[in-house]
Design an enzyme around this catalytic site. Structure first.
Site, PDB file in Angstrom:
ATOM      1  N   SER A  34      50.778  39.230  41.112  1.00 23.43           N
ATOM      2  CA  SER A  34      50.190  40.454  41.767  1.00 23.43           C
ATOM      3  C   SER A  34      49.587  40.101  42.504  1.00 23.43           C
ATOM      4  O   SER A  34      48.840  38.888  42.186  1.00 23.43           O
ATOM      5  CB  SER A  34      50.213  41.682  40.127  1.00 23.43           C
ATOM      6  N   TYR A  62      44.499  43.248  32.419  1.00 25.88           N
ATOM      7  CA  TYR A  62      45.516  43.164  33.965  1.00 25.88           C
ATOM      8  C   TYR A  62      45.369  41.822  34.811  1.00 25.88           C
ATOM      9  O   TYR A  62      46.270  40.689  34.843  1.00 25.88           O
ATOM     10  CB  TYR A  62      45.973  43.687  34.498  1.00 25.88           C
TER      11      TYR A  62
END
Length: 180
Positions: free
Chosen positions: A143, A156
């Site tokens: 990501s 995350y």
């Protein structure tokens, strides 16, 4: 080397019950690829199957990517059912939002189990089968949060930074193989 043509190849995809995983399965089967799709959500997998090209061979696998034994079983089953595997798309992922100071350890451990360990288990479980293929590839989904840090996304961010580091090292280790 890497996979240059998807027609007749076999791709294993985690997190294929929705989102990016579902879209990958749809696009790959349109290119003639056979797929072994996995997710914890069996209903989502059935919905994905309905969207796939009927010309492609499809196998469904209910798998918790954070469970090493389930991932090893998935790899073995995908290889057996499809007669080989050319690609693993380690796509399954989750997010937890909250300040690092207040985030429960259990939430962080759960997220790392899926986002990081799921990738490691996918790579290690599928590598023996990928080594048998003439053309093969490992695709680990990270990501932008694996490049930049954002408040309230500490867990995350950490998982996606870890995926990138692991992937970069693995890529260097496989540079002289047929696995891209």
């Amino acid at each position: 080397m890497s996979v240059t043509n998807f027609n007749g190849k076999v791709a294993a995809i985690t997190g294929a019950g929705s989102g990016i995983g579902r879209s990958l399965a749809v696009m790959l089967t349109k290119e003639g690829c056979n797929v072994a799709i996995s997710d914890l959500d069996s209903y989502g997998l059935e919905q994905t199957r309905e969207m796939l090209s009927p010309a492609s061979k499809v196998s469904l696998h209910v798998v918790d990517v954070a469970d090493r034994m389930q991932m090893e079983t998935f790899a073995s089953a995908a290889n057996a059912e499809h007669g080989g595997v050319n690609m693993i798309f380690n796509n399954a992922g989750v997010s937890v939002t909250g300040l690092a100071e207040n985030m429960p350890y259990e939430d962080m451990e759960w997220l790392m189990g899926i986002n990081f360990w799921g990738v490691v288990y996918g790579c290690k479980s599928f590598l023996p089968y990928l080594r048998e293929a003439n053309e093969a590839a490992i695709i680990n989904i990270s990501s932008i949060f694996g490049s930049i840090a954002v408040p309230s996304q500490s867990a995350y961010n950490a998982s996606k930074f870890a995926v990138k580091g692991y992937t970069y090292a693995l890529r260097q280790e496989l540079v002289d193989s047929q696995i891209g």
